[in-house]
Design a protein around this motif. Sequence first.
Motif, PDB file in Angstrom:
ATOM      1  N   ASP A 222       0.819  -1.227   0.000  1.00  0.00           N
ATOM      2  CA  ASP A 222       0.000   0.000   0.000  1.00  0.00           C
ATOM      3  C   ASP A 222       0.854   1.278   0.000  1.00  0.00           C
ATOM      4  N   ASP A 223       1.818   1.350   0.930  1.00  0.00           N
ATOM      5  CA  ASP A 223       2.590   2.589   1.049  1.00  0.00           C
ATOM      6  C   ASP A 223       3.606   2.737  -0.080  1.00  0.00           C
ATOM      7  N   LEU A 224       4.210   1.623  -0.496  1.00  0.00           N
ATOM      8  CA  LEU A 224       5.143   1.672  -1.632  1.00  0.00           C
ATOM      9  C   LEU A 224       4.418   2.201  -2.871  1.00  0.00           C
ATOM     10  N   GLN A 225       3.197   1.697  -3.081  1.00  0.00           N
ATOM     11  CA  GLN A 225       2.374   2.126  -4.219  1.00  0.00           C
ATOM     12  C   GLN A 225       2.100   3.629  -4.161  1.00  0.00           C
ATOM     13  N   HIS A 226       1.690   4.074  -2.991  1.00  0.00           N
ATOM     14  CA  HIS A 226       1.350   5.483  -2.804  1.00  0.00           C
ATOM     15  C   HIS A 226       2.578   6.365  -3.075  1.00  0.00           C
ATOM     16  N   ILE A 227       3.713   5.974  -2.538  1.00  0.00           N
ATOM     17  CA  ILE A 227       4.932   6.781  -2.691  1.00  0.00           C
ATOM     18  C   ILE A 227       5.335   6.847  -4.166  1.00  0.00           C
ATOM     19  N   VAL A 228       5.319   5.712  -4.847  1.00  0.00           N
ATOM     20  CA  VAL A 228       5.717   5.709  -6.261  1.00  0.00           C
ATOM     21  C   VAL A 228       4.762   6.582  -7.081  1.00  0.00           C
ATOM     22  N   ALA A 229       3.472   6.492  -6.780  1.00  0.00           N
ATOM     23  CA  ALA A 229       2.487   7.252  -7.558  1.00  0.00           C
ATOM     24  C   ALA A 229       2.698   8.766  -7.421  1.00  0.00           C
ATOM     25  N   GLU A 230       3.142   9.196  -6.232  1.00  0.00           N
ATOM     26  CA  GLU A 230       3.271  10.640  -5.983  1.00  0.00           C
ATOM     27  C   GLU A 230       4.662  11.191  -6.276  1.00  0.00           C
ATOM     28  N   ALA A 231       5.655  10.300  -6.313  1.00  0.00           N
ATOM     29  CA  ALA A 231       7.055  10.756  -6.302  1.00  0.00           C
ATOM     30  C   ALA A 231       7.397  11.686  -7.458  1.00  0.00           C
ATOM     31  N   SER A 232       6.810  11.432  -8.635  1.00  0.00           N
ATOM     32  CA  SER A 232       7.214  12.243  -9.795  1.00  0.00           C
ATOM     33  C   SER A 232       6.880  13.721  -9.613  1.00  0.00           C
ATOM     34  N   HIS A 233       5.893  14.024  -8.762  1.00  0.00           N
ATOM     35  CA  HIS A 233       5.548  15.425  -8.505  1.00  0.00           C
ATOM     36  C   HIS A 233       6.564  16.100  -7.587  1.00  0.00           C
ATOM     37  N   HIS A 234       7.469  15.293  -7.017  1.00  0.00           N
ATOM     38  CA  HIS A 234       8.407  15.845  -6.040  1.00  0.00           C
ATOM     39  C   HIS A 234       9.862  15.540  -6.379  1.00  0.00           C
ATOM     40  N   LEU A 235      10.093  15.058  -7.595  1.00  0.00           N
ATOM     41  CA  LEU A 235      11.474  14.810  -8.026  1.00  0.00           C
ATOM     42  C   LEU A 235      11.873  15.826  -9.085  1.00  0.00           C
ATOM     43  N   GLU A 236      13.121  16.308  -8.968  1.00  0.00           N
ATOM     44  CA  GLU A 236      13.705  17.102 -10.053  1.00  0.00           C
ATOM     45  C   GLU A 236      13.904  16.166 -11.247  1.00  0.00           C
ATOM     46  N   ASP A 237      14.040  16.720 -12.426  1.00  0.00           N
ATOM     47  CA  ASP A 237      14.387  15.903 -13.584  1.00  0.00           C
ATOM     48  C   ASP A 237      15.697  15.180 -13.271  1.00  0.00           C
ATOM     49  N   ASP A 238      15.748  13.906 -13.627  1.00  0.00           N
ATOM     50  CA  ASP A 238      16.920  13.049 -13.347  1.00  0.00           C
ATOM     51  C   ASP A 238      17.140  12.775 -11.859  1.00  0.00           C
ATOM     52  N   GLY A 239      16.154  13.084 -11.037  1.00  0.00           N
ATOM     53  CA  GLY A 239      16.227  12.724  -9.612  1.00  0.00           C
ATOM     54  C   GLY A 239      15.939  11.238  -9.426  1.00  0.00           C
ATOM     55  N   TRP A 240      16.354  10.721  -8.274  1.00  0.00           N
ATOM     56  CA  TRP A 240      16.205   9.282  -8.007  1.00  0.00           C
ATOM     57  C   TRP A 240      15.240   9.011  -6.860  1.00  0.00           C
ATOM     58  N   LEU A 241      14.497   7.918  -7.032  1.00  0.00           N
ATOM     59  CA  LEU A 241      13.673   7.377  -5.956  1.00  0.00           C
ATOM     60  C   LEU A 241      14.285   6.044  -5.549  1.00  0.00           C
ATOM     61  N   LEU A 242      14.623   5.889  -4.273  1.00  0.00           N
ATOM     62  CA  LEU A 242      15.201   4.630  -3.767  1.00  0.00           C
ATOM     63  C   LEU A 242      14.311   4.101  -2.651  1.00  0.00           C
ATOM     64  N   LEU A 243      13.827   2.867  -2.825  1.00  0.00           N
ATOM     65  CA  LEU A 243      12.862   2.306  -1.879  1.00  0.00           C
ATOM     66  C   LEU A 243      13.336   0.974  -1.315  1.00  0.00           C
ATOM     67  N   GLU A 244      13.335   0.870   0.010  1.00  0.00           N
ATOM     68  CA  GLU A 244      13.525  -0.452   0.607  1.00  0.00           C
ATOM     69  C   GLU A 244      12.188  -1.184   0.569  1.00  0.00           C
ATOM     70  N   HIS A 245      12.261  -2.515   0.422  1.00  0.00           N
ATOM     71  CA  HIS A 245      11.026  -3.299   0.368  1.00  0.00           C
ATOM     72  C   HIS A 245      11.281  -4.708   0.888  1.00  0.00           C
ATOM     73  N   GLY A 246      10.208  -5.510   0.930  1.00  0.00           N
ATOM     74  CA  GLY A 246      10.294  -6.872   1.462  1.00  0.00           C
ATOM     75  C   GLY A 246      11.038  -7.816   0.530  1.00  0.00           C
ATOM     76  N   HIS A 247      11.386  -8.997   1.059  1.00  0.00           N
ATOM     77  CA  HIS A 247      12.245  -9.945   0.338  1.00  0.00           C
ATOM     78  C   HIS A 247      11.617 -10.447  -0.962  1.00  0.00           C
ATOM     79  N   ASP A 248      10.285 -10.359  -1.066  1.00  0.00           N
ATOM     80  CA  ASP A 248       9.621 -10.899  -2.269  1.00  0.00           C
ATOM     81  C   ASP A 248       8.881  -9.804  -3.056  1.00  0.00           C
ATOM     82  N   GLN A 249       9.275  -8.548  -2.861  1.00  0.00           N
ATOM     83  CA  GLN A 249       8.530  -7.441  -3.491  1.00  0.00           C
ATOM     84  C   GLN A 249       9.288  -6.731  -4.609  1.00  0.00           C
ATOM     85  N   ALA A 250      10.522  -7.157  -4.914  1.00  0.00           N
ATOM     86  CA  ALA A 250      11.339  -6.405  -5.878  1.00  0.00           C
ATOM     87  C   ALA A 250      10.640  -6.296  -7.240  1.00  0.00           C
ATOM     88  N   ALA A 251      10.112  -7.415  -7.740  1.00  0.00           N
ATOM     89  CA  ALA A 251       9.483  -7.384  -9.068  1.00  0.00           C
ATOM     90  C   ALA A 251       8.257  -6.467  -9.047  1.00  0.00           C
TER      91      ALA A 251
END
Length: 286
Positions: A222-251
């Motif tokens: 739920d929260d990973l989804q929310h963050i990814v959906a909103e992140a582009s409104h808060h990143l500079e061009d060529d900015g990076w989003l780095l997210l920690e997640h669970g052992h089976d969530q990478a894909a």
Amino acid sequence: MSEPSATVAPEKPDVAGALAWARARIAVMDARVLLRHVLQCPPARLVSHPEQRLDDADWQAYRELVERRVAGEPVAYLVGEREFFGRGFLVTPAVLIPRPETELLIELALAHFGSRPRPRVLDLGTGSGAIALTLALELDAADVTAVDASREALWVAMANAARLGASVSFVQGNWFDELEGERFQLIAANPPYVAADDPHLAEGDVRFEPRGALAAGPDGLDDLQHIVAEASHHLEDDGWLLLEHGHDQAAAVRGLLTDAGFSAITSWADLAGIERVTGGRWPGRH
Ligand code: GLN
């Protein structure tokens, strides 16, 4: 010389006797860390002075801590501190205890931003401040903002900032809600990502940690989804989003980033060989 008996609590034990008593109940490392905490002594002292007597107050305090550990309370909460990336962070039950696997997020952030002057960095769900403060101290003149929904967590993070001499702006709010119009070159987060019905939440040390920092909906996304959906409104061009997640969530997280229009999407493995952090670059609208 015979080993001191460990089953009955000794009357006025020395260091060796107290440790023998505790080791029959809890892990040997925990027994040592708790005794060092009570005696406020450096690690070597337990070895160099096994014959040192504990006074009554120290012995009483030690027995109480050992019993709480037996009942499952994490050592980090009992001593009020945990090391992260080489620094001591104050922790209380209001914050998640910093994990070694989260150091991967730091290493990746440093690899991507170590050479940029004054990067603007955002840490979402800062908790103890482990990520935000470490980046503020490791990156050159970084301008770091740390967000948490929990006021109690922010108190802990602020105390850590004061203690470590890190300069960070703190914002109370839900993810991006209080960051209208603000953009960053790096957004990092270790959000809650455990499935709400994961039996792991009811076991061991995790039971004592804030559930709001761990559980995130039926599949933990739920929260990973929310963050990814909103992140582009808060990143500079060529900015990076780095997210920690669970052992089976990478894909799943790579999929979220792809759908949101990120590029250079990559997952990185932690020291246990588990894909633990996934990130992407926001190409902007050029
Ligand atoms: N790695 C933690 C655990 O499994 C979870 C941390 C989190 O949800 N951000 O206990």
